[in-house]
Design a protein around this motif. Sequence first.
Motif, PDB file in Angstrom:
ATOM      1  N   ASP A   1       0.873  -1.177   0.000  1.00 45.08           N
ATOM      2  CA  ASP A   1       0.000   0.000   0.000  1.00 45.08           C
ATOM      3  C   ASP A   1       0.910   1.227   0.000  1.00 45.08           C
ATOM      4  O   ASP A   1       1.882   1.278   0.774  1.00 45.08           O
ATOM      5  CB  ASP A   1      -0.869  -0.017   1.273  1.00 45.08           C
ATOM      6  N   ILE A   2       0.621   2.201  -0.855  1.00 49.99           N
ATOM      7  CA  ILE A   2       1.486   3.380  -0.962  1.00 49.99           C
ATOM      8  C   ILE A   2       1.613   4.081   0.396  1.00 49.99           C
ATOM      9  O   ILE A   2       2.702   4.531   0.783  1.00 49.99           O
ATOM     10  CB  ILE A   2       0.952   4.362  -2.028  1.00 49.99           C
ATOM     11  N   ALA A   3       0.517   4.135   1.139  1.00 53.45           N
ATOM     12  CA  ALA A   3       0.574   4.780   2.463  1.00 53.45           C
ATOM     13  C   ALA A   3       1.550   4.038   3.373  1.00 53.45           C
ATOM     14  O   ALA A   3       2.215   4.654   4.215  1.00 53.45           O
ATOM     15  CB  ALA A   3      -0.822   4.806   3.077  1.00 53.45           C
ATOM     16  N   HIS A   4       1.664   2.735   3.205  1.00 53.21           N
ATOM     17  CA  HIS A   4       2.623   1.976   4.022  1.00 53.21           C
ATOM     18  C   HIS A   4       4.063   2.263   3.600  1.00 53.21           C
ATOM     19  O   HIS A   4       4.966   2.352   4.452  1.00 53.21           O
ATOM     20  CB  HIS A   4       2.328   0.477   3.931  1.00 53.21           C
ATOM     21  N   PHE A   5       4.299   2.447   2.292  1.00 57.42           N
ATOM     22  CA  PHE A   5       5.648   2.863   1.852  1.00 57.42           C
ATOM     23  C   PHE A   5       5.997   4.185   2.535  1.00 57.42           C
ATOM     24  O   PHE A   5       7.101   4.366   3.060  1.00 57.42           O
ATOM     25  CB  PHE A   5       5.698   3.062   0.329  1.00 57.42           C
ATOM     26  N   ASP A   6       5.028   5.122   2.529  1.00 57.27           N
ATOM     27  CA  ASP A   6       5.252   6.444   3.115  1.00 57.27           C
ATOM     28  C   ASP A   6       5.541   6.342   4.607  1.00 57.27           C
ATOM     29  O   ASP A   6       6.506   6.926   5.111  1.00 57.27           O
ATOM     30  CB  ASP A   6       4.022   7.348   2.899  1.00 57.27           C
ATOM     31  N   LEU A   7       4.735   5.566   5.328  1.00 62.52           N
ATOM     32  CA  LEU A   7       4.894   5.456   6.784  1.00 62.52           C
ATOM     33  C   LEU A   7       6.200   4.757   7.156  1.00 62.52           C
ATOM     34  O   LEU A   7       6.935   5.195   8.036  1.00 62.52           O
ATOM     35  CB  LEU A   7       3.695   4.708   7.385  1.00 62.52           C
ATOM     36  N   ALA A   8       6.519   3.676   6.448  1.00 60.05           N
ATOM     37  CA  ALA A   8       7.753   2.936   6.753  1.00 60.05           C
ATOM     38  C   ALA A   8       8.978   3.796   6.463  1.00 60.05           C
ATOM     39  O   ALA A   8       9.903   3.879   7.278  1.00 60.05           O
ATOM     40  CB  ALA A   8       7.800   1.640   5.936  1.00 60.05           C
ATOM     41  N   ALA A   9       8.955   4.499   5.316  1.00 63.16           N
ATOM     42  CA  ALA A   9      10.095   5.360   4.959  1.00 63.16           C
ATOM     43  C   ALA A   9      10.252   6.508   5.956  1.00 63.16           C
ATOM     44  O   ALA A   9      11.375   6.884   6.316  1.00 63.16           O
ATOM     45  CB  ALA A   9       9.922   5.903   3.551  1.00 63.16           C
ATOM     46  N   GLU A  10       9.101   7.015   6.450  1.00 62.14           N
ATOM     47  CA  GLU A  10       9.157   8.119   7.424  1.00 62.14           C
ATOM     48  C   GLU A  10       9.873   7.653   8.696  1.00 62.14           C
ATOM     49  O   GLU A  10      10.713   8.379   9.238  1.00 62.14           O
ATOM     50  CB  GLU A  10       7.733   8.570   7.743  1.00 62.14           C
ATOM     51  N   VAL A  11       9.590   6.439   9.120  1.00 58.76           N
ATOM     52  CA  VAL A  11      10.265   5.905  10.306  1.00 58.76           C
ATOM     53  C   VAL A  11      11.750   5.705  10.002  1.00 58.76           C
ATOM     54  O   VAL A  11      12.623   6.174  10.736  1.00 58.76           O
ATOM     55  CB  VAL A  11       9.626   4.584  10.770  1.00 58.76           C
ATOM     56  N   LEU A  12      12.062   5.074   8.886  1.00 59.07           N
ATOM     57  CA  LEU A  12      13.470   4.797   8.573  1.00 59.07           C
ATOM     58  C   LEU A  12      14.276   6.084   8.438  1.00 59.07           C
ATOM     59  O   LEU A  12      15.422   6.168   8.887  1.00 59.07           O
ATOM     60  CB  LEU A  12      13.575   3.973   7.289  1.00 59.07           C
ATOM     61  N   ASN A  13      13.664   7.128   7.875  1.00 60.44           N
ATOM     62  CA  ASN A  13      14.396   8.383   7.662  1.00 60.44           C
ATOM     63  C   ASN A  13      14.683   9.126   8.961  1.00 60.44           C
ATOM     64  O   ASN A  13      15.482  10.059   8.981  1.00 60.44           O
ATOM     65  CB  ASN A  13      13.642   9.279   6.674  1.00 60.44           C
ATOM     66  N   ARG A  14      14.084   8.667  10.086  1.00 58.08           N
ATOM     67  CA  ARG A  14      14.420   9.275  11.383  1.00 58.08           C
ATOM     68  C   ARG A  14      15.789   8.801  11.864  1.00 58.08           C
ATOM     69  O   ARG A  14      16.334   9.346  12.812  1.00 58.08           O
ATOM     70  CB  ARG A  14      13.379   8.875  12.454  1.00 58.08           C
ATOM     71  N   TYR A  15      16.322   7.762  11.229  1.00 59.14           N
ATOM     72  CA  TYR A  15      17.545   7.118  11.732  1.00 59.14           C
ATOM     73  C   TYR A  15      18.646   7.162  10.674  1.00 59.14           C
ATOM     74  O   TYR A  15      18.748   6.258   9.843  1.00 59.14           O
ATOM     75  CB  TYR A  15      17.224   5.691  12.192  1.00 59.14           C
TER      76      TYR A  15
END
Length: 309
Positions: free
Chosen positions: A168-182
């Motif tokens: 789901d595109i929203a899941h790509f967005d949410l997962a990437a948002e978490v990863l980009n914090r680190y």
Amino acid sequence: TTLSTTFLGQTFASPLFNASGVRCFDKDELNSLLASASGSLVTKSCTREARTGNPEPRYVATPLGSINSMGLPNKGYGYYLDYAKAHDYSKKPLFMSVAGLSLDDNIAMVAAIRDAALPAIVELNLSCPNVPGKPQIAYDFDAMDRMLAAVSAEYDRPFGVKMPPYFDIAHFDLAAEVLNRYPAVAFITCINSVGNALVIDIEREEVVIKPKDGFGGLGGDYVLPTALANVNAFHRRCPEKRVIGCGGVRSGEHIFMHLLAGASLVQVGTALQEEGPGIFARLNAELAAILERKGYASIDEVRGRLKTL
Ligand SMILES: CC(C)(C)CCc1c(C(=O)O)[nH]c(=O)[nH]c1=O
């Protein structure tokens, strides 16, 4: 043309290596990968204590790929850390896959790896289990955030994460948002097997693997388009990070697709399990022939060049 590339400051003569879990359980299997034409090798995801894993049959190949529910059989992290201590890094880089059964286990394992101060590269398996009744860590964004906060605080060096597929595109967005914090998360390996598939044998009118009523992770031809989408989705969303492609690779053409989608390195799972480590010589040759035919001097020139219409 050259297949060599650099990744996290280390030199890879080929971008190809095994997917964690495939032909990397013990030192004999790891040494076969070391002796092969792969550019690197990664250890079976490890836990704090050794595990026998699930009852067999737990891996079955099908005409289009494979299904598995191995249950994290491994020798325990100490065994792989010993292997990493003895490894000759001038031969080829080494990755260690870590899949703790709890946040505390992951912290303990990465602390020991940190203290060993080796060139080994950590790939944190985020398909590792969560508390019962909750989805795997990578499908529970708050749990993934807490896991990455704790591991990156403990392991003060660049590391990577092994991700399951998202759909789901929203899941790509949410997962990437978490990863980009680190920022410490230097690479993202996409994808792990496509979870909880079911393969049926109609002669026997039965499932084909024993664990989990026959439900298991899918690999092989079935998953290539999903793998390419996940590679490209995180390549687009995480410009500061590298992506390692994994999923559905059986030929030079598949590798080229992963590179176009944004992959820096490419892992081989089901096809390696079925063909053996000799596959890397075949895949290197097939990839080099494609680069030659298309006039690319190196694989670095291909990365992320996928065009949209
Ligand atoms: C699925 C887990 C058992 C939680 C992690 C280990 C693992 C396994 C496994 O050991 O069953 N199989 C996979 O295809 N991917 C994995 O990451």
